[in-house]
Design a protein around this motif. Structure first.
Motif, PDB file in Angstrom:
ATOM      1  N   ALA B 172       0.873  -1.282  -0.060  1.00 15.38           N
ATOM      2  CA  ALA B 172      -0.025  -0.140  -0.046  1.00 15.38           C
ATOM      3  C   ALA B 172       0.909   1.186   0.034  1.00 15.38           C
ATOM      4  O   ALA B 172       1.636   1.422   0.894  1.00 15.38           O
ATOM      5  N   HIS B 173       0.691   2.036  -1.067  1.00 13.55           N
ATOM      6  CA  HIS B 173       1.468   3.279  -1.263  1.00 13.55           C
ATOM      7  C   HIS B 173       1.443   4.175   0.007  1.00 13.55           C
ATOM      8  O   HIS B 173       2.257   4.961   0.319  1.00 13.55           O
ATOM      9  N   SER B 174       0.014   4.236   0.605  1.00 17.19           N
ATOM     10  CA  SER B 174       0.063   5.270   1.657  1.00 17.19           C
ATOM     11  C   SER B 174       1.007   4.736   2.855  1.00 17.19           C
ATOM     12  O   SER B 174       1.531   5.620   3.572  1.00 17.19           O
ATOM     13  N   ARG B 175       1.095   3.257   3.159  1.00 16.09           N
ATOM     14  CA  ARG B 175       2.024   3.251   4.385  1.00 16.09           C
ATOM     15  C   ARG B 175       3.442   3.302   3.848  1.00 16.09           C
ATOM     16  O   ARG B 175       4.007   3.790   4.774  1.00 16.09           O
ATOM     17  N   VAL B 177       4.587   5.998   2.274  1.00 21.49           N
ATOM     18  CA  VAL B 177       4.913   7.320   2.732  1.00 21.49           C
ATOM     19  C   VAL B 177       4.602   7.603   4.233  1.00 21.49           C
ATOM     20  O   VAL B 177       5.416   8.528   4.742  1.00 21.49           O
ATOM     21  N   SER B 178       3.600   7.238   4.907  1.00 20.42           N
ATOM     22  CA  SER B 178       3.285   7.315   6.153  1.00 20.42           C
ATOM     23  C   SER B 178       4.181   6.778   7.240  1.00 20.42           C
ATOM     24  O   SER B 178       4.170   7.280   8.490  1.00 20.42           O
TER      25      SER B 178
END
Ligand code: SF4
Ligand code: SF4
Lengths: 626, 259
Positions: B172-175, B177-178
């Motif tokens: 998951a891309h969001s993970r 970056v976060s």
């Protein structure tokens, strides 16, 4: 004349009710994200209604005429009532006009009733079935109240008629507030004004997806409130006509997708209800009544099952057919983006393909220089910076497929025969990111697009030619938003052009087998190119046997949108259905123009028509100059 | 100690074998996924190397909330110091083989040696049984040809996870970056533990000549659903020279020899 003031009171009461209902509904829409809209769109509504919307509705004359009578009669009657009674003018001449309008409406309602007696399966029942009666109450009530001379209008008749009028008006004015069928009228008009793709009304085929602002952590649609507000509004415009359902290849294949139900589920999501009241055909294999949503609750899986979203081939057949100009594919990809970018939940082999794209820039996990292995013996020039050339040949992922390599080799022969000054990218060619984007992987798409754009920037060429409509679509329509502007032509268009200029001499096809042409979704519906491939085939002397569903209404081969990768099970396969269409047309050759279509149709089991790309047909008819 | 064992996973910098693009080492990512499923909150992920290692973000994308980096230079890892960092965990997971450097697969053994605890390699599945006598870890171990072996062990122990272990990796891309990457402590440099191997060219193996199937894609697909006897000639008749001729004809026909 005592009824006239009663009508005045009723009119203003109804108007107030409508306004309150609209305000309530608008509060739901406004939970959505900001969207750039032009208020001037409101002024354009009549044109958009009568030209753009009616253009779609008119494909079915029965219901088009019926709707003109009902809606036209109703709108005219209401406007006249507003004038005559709302402003308390009470002119007998205007009364005559109202009566005429109401009569037109009654005639229309009769045909609505007729159709509702034996409705096609695609129509929703439930609340929609009561419309002929409530609309009739409105029209008849209005007729009686206004047309009956005062001396014959007894108190009893007057109150019955007023009651009819009240009941009919309730259907019209409560619809928007309570989400009942008549909400489509108000929401539909507002949707036309604030359509998410206003370009569509200036005759542009607007098909490119909008880029996400990943840096701002814009990660797609998780809950209904993540849609832009005008998308929420657009869902409310749906009239549940089922035109989308009827054209959807995934639905026909028995996969758990029905675009009409999907839009209705999103309506449930925005209004915070369950799908129990939905009275149309379900997602194949998924029972109605077990799902519900709310504005801020995640959509998947409480409201919509993931398999529904992953069944879509993004073929846009639903969008093409929708009389309310709703954009299903944008909604589906929006939700896929969230599943992909925030949860990483993608079925089938898609995760592997996406990992390959991240790690090798190819879908199959190949080394990039291997992409042009098929052209090793063809002496194909490779693009080098500082050496200008005319046409850049972009092969796409199909280049790794042994079947499709035959098409590419045929195309190279054609380009050489016509003495086109072309070159390939060789090891520099990356995937365009198209498949990643349809699967919701916006991050990979944007990275690939930006890297391709900087590769292109080092080269000097005038246009790009590709045999892959998916490549064509992303380069031509979706790269501009990321700063890449190119002239991109499909190989069929280039071949047609070369033939037109007399640069290709071809004999007629010798075998004379009956032939049909399968329109690729991404060339036809996405780019409006229906004519060039057919022109080429005609030049070859072929008599086309068109399939029933061809051109803008062509049935998808099942290969788009990453659907072969997510591979959601149905009861039959989409390419099998398409091959049956070919057989029905009596064709022994099906001409194709896309690597996905080639692979899907070639993969049909059993004996079937020969699948040949237009480039292969042309190459086989090339006359080598003596 | 609660019911759930504490688990640490040690992950390495991965590289795609063809392109060299930084990525999560497949086997290590699987070990991480198993560890997360096993320990939940009591899971920690470590990397020994550089904080700037580009592949670490991939582990975040595959589900880790944070990666703790123990700074070290390539090849200069004091295994005792690493053991020190993970010694308080019940289970320490590693992959089977790194994708870069020597990739000798020795790391889990060396670590277990330094921790003075057992090591189980090629783990496909890990189950934890709690009883009065303590924690019992049951491991299903990969053996060739579809065989499996069940091994039980007390904690602490080191487990090297086989890349085929059943864990779904969700990227998951969001993970990506976060998630966070932290530096903790440091591992003092020690003499390189790189095995001193002599590098030599691999011998060429004989290649079996096989006639290319000259079939269209459609015919190949058909042959997958229709069983048909494969042709062939048994040369009984004639002298040895005649028989040799049959073979030679075959090879020539299929262009497997060029004389
Ligand atoms: S989405 Fe459009 S085509 Fe589908 S049912 Fe609604 S109005 Fe009809
Ligand atoms: S795009 Fe095609 S597959 Fe997807 S919902 Fe619409 S009609 Fe069905």
């Amino acid at each position: 004349m005592a009824v006239a003031p009663a009508i005045t009171v009723l009119f203003w009461l109804s108007t107030a009710t409508l306004m309150i209902g609209l305000a309530r509904r608008a509060r739901l829409w406004r939970a959505g994200q900001r969207a750039p809209v032009e208020w001037a769109g409101l002024l354009a509504v009549p044109k958009r209604y009568f030209v753009d919307l009616h253009h779609v509705v008119a494909r079915e004359p029965y219901i088009a005429n019926t709707h003109v009578a009902v809606a036209g009669g109703a709108v005219a009657a209401i406007l006249l009532v507003a004038l005559n009674y709302g402003l308390a003018i009470y002119s007998p001449i205007l009364d005559v006009a109202i009566v005429l309008a109401a009569l037109v409406m009654v005639a229309g309602v009769f045909f609505v009733w007729q159709r509702r007696r034996h409705p096609p399966k695609r129509l929703s029942r439930g609340a929609w079935d009561r419309l002929p009666y409530t609309l009739a109450l409105f029209a008849v009530g209005l007729l009686v109240v206004i047309a009956t001379p005062a001396q014959y209008l007894s108190a009893a008749i007057a109150s019955v008629a007023l009651f009819f009028l009240l009941a009919g008006s309730a259907e019209l004015v409560l619809g928007i507030g309570f989400g009942a069928p008549m909400k489509h009228a108000v929401a539909g008009l507002l949707h036309l004004a604030f359509h998410p793709r206003p370009e569509r009304f200036s005759g542009v085929r607007s098909t490119a997806l909008k880029p996400l602002e990943l840096e701002k952590m814009e990660l797609g649609v998780d809950a209904p409130a993540d849609f832009r507000w005008n998308q929420l509004l657009s869902f409310d415009a749906c009239v549940q006509c089922g035109k989308c359902e009827q054209s959807c290849p995934a639905f026909a294949a028995g996969q758990p997708l029905n675009p009409k139900k999907l839009i209705q589920d999103l309506v449930c999501g925005l209004s915070g209800t369950s799908d129990a009241n939905y009275a149309g055909r379900p997602y194949p294999g998924i029972a109605i009544g077990a799902h519900s949503g709310a504005l801020d609750n995640p959509i998947v899986p409480q409201l919509i099952e993931p398999a529904t979203l992953w069944s879509c081939t993004t073929c846009r057949a639903c969008v093409e057919e929708c009389p309310m100009l709703i954009e299903h594919v944008d909604a589906i990809v929006g939700m896929r983006r969230s599943l992909n970018l925030t949860r990483g939940e993608i079925p089938g082999t898609a995760p592997e393909i996406l990992a390959n794209l991240r790690e090798t820039d190819t879908q199959g996990g190949y080394p990039k220089p291997a992409r042009y292995n098929w052209s090793i013996d063809l002496d194909v020039p490779q693009a080098v910076p500082g050496k200008p050339f005319d046409v850049l040949l972009y092969a796409g992922e199909g280049a790794f497929d042994m079947r499709y390599q035959r098409t590419l080799r045929a195309l190279v022969r054609i380009l050489k025969a016509a003495k086109v000054d072309f070159a390939v990218l060789g090891g520099e060619e990356r995937d365009t990111g198209d498949t990643a984007r349809r699967l919701g992987d916006e991050a990979t798409f944007q990275r690939l697009a930006k890297e391709n754009i900087s590769t292109f920037a080092t080269l000097k060429f005038s246009r790009i030619v590709t045999a892959d409509p998916h490549v064509l679509h992303s380069l031509r329509n979706e790269y501009p938003a990321l700063g890449g502007h190119y002239v991109v032509v499909h190989h069929t268009a280039l071949i047609a052009e070369l033939m037109e200029q007399g640069r290709l001499s071809t004999a007629t096809l010798t075998n004379g087998k009956p032939l049909t042409y399968h329109d690729p979704c991404y060339l036809g519906r996405y780019n409006g190119e229906f004519e060039a491939p057919r022109a080429v085939l005609r030049k070859l002397g072929a008599t086309l046997r068109e399939m029933e569903r061809s051109g803008p209404r062509a049935r998808c081969c099942g290969g788009g949108g990453g659907a072969p990768l997510t591979d959601i099970a149905g009861i039959q396969r989409i390419p099998d259905m398409r091959m049956a269409d070919v057989r029905e047309a009596g064709a022994e050759i099906v001409a194709v123009a896309c690597p996905q279509c080639t692979a899907m149709l070639e993969g049909v089991a059993g004996s079937h028509a020969e699948v040949l790309d237009i480039a292969e047909l042309v190459a086989s008819a090339l006359e080598v100059p003596a | 100690m609660g019911d759930v064992p504490s688990v640490a996973a040690l992950v390495s910098a991965g590289r795609h074998p063809l392109t060299g693009v930084p990525r999560a080492c497949r086997g290590d990512a699987v070990a991480m996924a198993l560890g997360r499923a096993l320990a939940g909150e009591k899971f920690a992920l470590f990397h020994i190397g550089s904080v700037d290692e580009p592949s670490l973000r991939d582990y975040l994308a595959y589900g880790a909330d944070k990666v703790e980096v123990i700074p070290a230079n390539k090849g200069d890892v004091d295994i005792n110091a690493v053991a020190d960092v993970v010694k308080n965990f019940d289970i320490v997971l590693t992959g089977t083989r790194a994708e870069v450097a020597a990739g000798s697969g020795m790391f889990p053994y060396m670590l277990a040696h330094a921790m003075a605890c057992p090591v189980v390699t090629n783990a496909l599945d890990i189950r934890v049984d709690q009883s009065d006598t303590g924690t019992n870890v049951v491991i299903s171990q990969f053996l060739p040809k579809g065989q499996r072996r069940s091994i039980a062990s007390a904690t602490p122990l080191v487990i090297a996870v086989h890349p085929f272990a059943a864990a779904t990796l969700k990227y998951a891309h969001s993970r990506r970056v976060s998630g966070t990457i932290n530096v903790i402590g440091s591992v003092s440099a020690a003499p390189a533990r790189q095995p001193s191997w002599a590098v030599e060219a691999a011998p060429r193996r004989p290649v079996r000549l096989k006639a290319a199937e000259k079939q269209a894609g459609h015919a190949r697909l058909l042959s997958a659903i229709v069983s048909e006897a494969k042709g062939g000639v048994v040369a009984f008749e004639g002298t040895t020279v005649d028989k040799a001729q049959v073979v030679l004809n075959y090879l020539r026909e299929h262009r497997l020899v060029d004389f």
